[in-house]
Every structure is written in structure tokens, then in C-alpha cells.
Motif scaffolding. Sequence first.
Motif, mmCIF file in Angstrom:
data_model
loop_
_atom_site.group_PDB
_atom_site.id
_atom_site.type_symbol
_atom_site.label_atom_id
_atom_site.label_comp_id
_atom_site.label_asym_id
_atom_site.label_seq_id
_atom_site.Cartn_x
_atom_site.Cartn_y
_atom_site.Cartn_z
ATOM 1 N N ALA A 35 0.859 -1.188 0.000
ATOM 2 C CA ALA A 35 0.000 0.000 0.000
ATOM 3 C C ALA A 35 0.892 1.233 0.000
ATOM 4 O O ALA A 35 1.870 1.304 0.748
ATOM 5 C CB ALA A 35 -0.917 0.008 1.224
ATOM 6 N N HIS A 41 -2.918 3.391 -2.948
ATOM 7 C CA HIS A 41 -2.893 2.428 -4.049
ATOM 8 C C HIS A 41 -2.437 1.106 -3.457
ATOM 9 O O HIS A 41 -1.413 1.042 -2.766
ATOM 10 C CB HIS A 41 -1.929 2.846 -5.154
ATOM 11 N N CYS A 42 -3.194 0.051 -3.721
ATOM 12 C CA CYS A 42 -2.890 -1.259 -3.143
ATOM 13 C C CYS A 42 -2.808 -2.308 -4.245
ATOM 14 O O CYS A 42 -3.507 -2.226 -5.256
ATOM 15 C CB CYS A 42 -3.963 -1.666 -2.136
ATOM 16 N N TYR A 102 -3.892 -6.205 -9.490
ATOM 17 C CA TYR A 102 -4.896 -5.316 -8.911
ATOM 18 C C TYR A 102 -5.961 -5.009 -9.956
ATOM 19 O O TYR A 102 -5.814 -5.351 -11.132
ATOM 20 C CB TYR A 102 -4.258 -4.014 -8.410
ATOM 21 N N ILE A 126 -7.889 -1.056 -4.063
ATOM 22 C CA ILE A 126 -7.902 -1.417 -2.643
ATOM 23 C C ILE A 126 -8.766 -2.658 -2.429
ATOM 24 O O ILE A 126 -8.388 -3.591 -1.715
ATOM 25 C CB ILE A 126 -8.453 -0.252 -1.791
ATOM 26 N N LEU A 178 -6.466 -3.515 4.995
ATOM 27 C CA LEU A 178 -6.596 -2.341 4.134
ATOM 28 C C LEU A 178 -7.861 -1.540 4.441
ATOM 29 O O LEU A 178 -8.855 -2.071 4.929
ATOM 30 C CB LEU A 178 -6.587 -2.769 2.667
ATOM 31 N N CYS A 181 -2.266 0.144 7.184
ATOM 32 C CA CYS A 181 -1.896 0.295 5.770
ATOM 33 C C CYS A 181 -1.257 1.651 5.468
ATOM 34 O O CYS A 181 -1.060 1.999 4.302
ATOM 35 C CB CYS A 181 -3.102 0.047 4.863
#
Length: 496
Positions: A254, A298-299, A319, A394, A410, A478
Motif C-alpha cells: 500500500a 494504491h494497493c 490489482y 484497494i 486495508l 496500511c
Amino acid sequence: MPEPLSISEHWGELAEDRTDQAPLISLSTALETSWLRQGIRRDAFLGELLKGLHQRRLVPLLAMLPRGWRLAPAALPERLQGIGSLLEQGLVSPLLLGALADDLQHLIPHPQEHDSHLDGLDRWCARDISTPAGVPLPLPQSLQGWQDLARQLDEGDQDSGAESLAGPLPEPSFGSLGAGLVWRNHGLQALQNGRCRSANRVMAQVFNALGANGLPNRSGAASEPYQFEGMDRPRQLVAWLQQHGWHCRGRIRASVASFGLGASCPSESGVWQQVPLAVPYRTGLMRHGLEIESLLPHCSLELELQAPEGEAPVLMQYYQGTEGLNGWAPLNDLERPWQNDRQNGTVAYPGEAFEDDQLGLALDLCDLMAAVHNSTASDGQLRFGGYGALGFCIDSTALLEQAMTGRSNLFPLTLGGLWRERLGLQLEKLLDAGLRPGQQGDQEDVVSRYRQALEQLPQDLSVQGEACIRAEARLIRCQPRHSPFLSIRRLNGELM
């Protein structure tokens, strides 16, 4: 309260901040400086500054702009006036994100004719990759072929004079604005050289094509499975690489999201100062009687493949992307020490790394999720490949983490109940049609984990009571442990 994107005066005290290479200036200061240099009306200046930005970049930028710099809805393109009116005075929130994600398909309707070129499912299944000139080349089937193709793409990139694969969007024409704020990071280098970035890009599509082998036969699809070194699934390929001395690991990551945007502004001495960008938001959580504000992350699942020869690692991430694809993409970033340094703390890695069998399970889940999410978006002709409606980056990462560990670290999670139901229905439809998730013997486990994750993944649209305690714990976990942003420092303990 200071501006949400205010920068700490202590950033730069550590050598790892590298302000000698990337001096920072806040967005509000950069806007004021550039505007005063031009000597024109503020609304005219901002209108020119935003001219030419693609709609996919303009929407998050509207949420990044300081309050005194936001355009009136009437000054925006007609399709964005509804969103602009929502963002004109305040910050986004999980509830607003969820509402926008659900209604975006209606606020910005899909073109009358479905453009298969932009279809996320087709892109996931693709067995070719384009040169900088747009010429499709078949994916390699061996490590040697992969290295040769990466070298060919890198040479073609240099010959064409194109921007690097890690480069930002081309800047619009600024006309009379002169040397002011521009939407790119002048003076920064990529994290890896051109050949490595090409190698990342090719390998990411190799993983996508291998994952798509489990799909039931589609109209126009190849009848034979795609193979790489004789392997036909990402899990098998990683096991093969490990047998040949590669070190492979996956980590949930993250970092502060900038949605593909970069910005810089020249100082009076001509040095390019970098402008850290982020989307501030209201969390819906209270601390000491005040609502907590933070920056959207941003994950992704970061995958690192290290060859035994000790060369630069292959870096990819899984993602749900703004470009409309749920799947693997190269981790080809510019080197932004304030945002994406994997060593200095600006990237958070909550949870343990996935290796060996755990990594194999994670890869199987990525294949299953990509099949379900991309086909749901394709069948429904959803805008942006279902980005938002089927979850943001996410949500896709948290869904994977929930399936792997039974929990998520998250925040905020906005995948709504209606869309979870639709994903569940699509899963059953694909299974009935012959979807083959995971390797033989583990398929029921992979499907069961995904079903449970859809049901049990938290939802942060509106939380209260004990749920707030758990949500705030996820919010804290996170956060990057090091950041120039004051809003992050208040949460990670740097600002006591």
C-alpha cells in the motif's frame, strides 16, 4: 486545519528522503507560484492548466485540488459536471466513493458500440504484446524468448523516441503558461532501466495469458492453452522458476495513490521541484471528537521474481486498475522517493510475505478473481472494466488478502453488496461452464476461499460502534511508516 496535501518541514532530514534529487513543493504552493507568474485570472489559469488532460486523469485531479482552486461545475466538461458539483466544496469519503462507483456506469454511459479493443477480458487473455509502434508480437514461450523480446521492445522504444514505459502521460499544450506547473515529473528517472521495464511488461502479460487458460472456451479464443517453458498456469511457472534457482515472493503493498498523475514546477533558479499528488478523503472515523482525514492508497499484490544470476528482479503487481483490467501489470514506476520507495518506508507492507505454497495459492486466487471480474465487466459492458463498481485497487487487493488470511489490513473498502452478489453469480456461471480454477485437488479450496471473501470482506461505506475500532486499526496498518504528507504523519506516528 492545514491543507490535506501539506508537506512536513521535517521531510528531507533523512538521507533516504533524497531531496537533493527530488526537492518537493506542495500542490497549493505550486499553483499559487505558477498563477502569479502568469498574471491572469485564477479560473482562466486553472482552465488552461487542466486542458488536454484525459478524463480518466481529470476525475481524480478534481479531488486533489486544494479547496480554493476547484473549478465550478459549469467550467467542466458536461459529462463531469455532476461529479464536479459533488467535489466542489468538500473531500471524498468512503460513502461517496461507493456511490460514485455504483452510479459511474450511469453518470458516464458506455459508448453505443462496445469497443472490444478496450475490453478488459480480451486484454487479460491476449497472447501478444505491442511494440512502441503498435505492432503486435506474440508472447514468448521460454525464458530465452522472454529476454529476447524484452531487448527488442527496449530497442524499439529507444528508436521510436517514445516516452519510457514508466513515463507519465504526455503533457498537454500549455500555450501562454510558460514554465509553470506541468503534469509530469521532470528530472526523475525510472526505478529500473528500459530492458527491465520491458521484461516486467512482457512477464506480466505472460502471467495474464497463463491465468486465462482456465477460462471456459470463448468464441474466437485459441483452442490450445498458452504455455511458457511447458507450464500453463502462473502457479506452475513460479514453481518451475523456483526449481531453477529463482527466489519468488508476493507481498500486499500500500502506498499513497496518485492515479497515474505526476507534477513538477520549476523554481526561480530553474531546478525542477516535484509536486507530491494524492487524493485526500474523509474516513468516516472519529478520533478525539474529530473526523480523521487521510490520503487514498494504491494497493496491490506485489510479485518479485529474482533470478539466480542476481540481476534486477522482475516486478509486477496484481490489482483492479483504472485502465480497465483486473490482472497483472508491470511495476514500472518513476522513482518517487516520497511515494514508492520500497526501502525507505513510503511503501507499506502490512502482513507477511507469501512464498512457496502460499504464493501458489495466491496466484490461483488471482487467476480466479481475474476471470470472474473481467468477465463480469465484459458481459455487462461496464465502463473502465468495472473499475469502482467491481472494486477499486484497494478492494481487489483486500479481497485477495481476505481469501488468503481470513482478514484484511486495508482501508477504505467500498465494494458494495449488489456488486458482490453479481460477482458471486458470475462465479457460479463460469463454474457451470467449465471454469478450472487452481491446480487439480485445490480447486474447491480456491473457490471456497473466494466465496467466503466476498461474504466476509469488511465494508467501510458507513461504520459505527465496534466496527469503527477495527476499521481504524486497518487504516493505521496500511499507512506508510514514512511520508512527507502531514496527514499521513498524524496517523503513522511520525507527527506526535
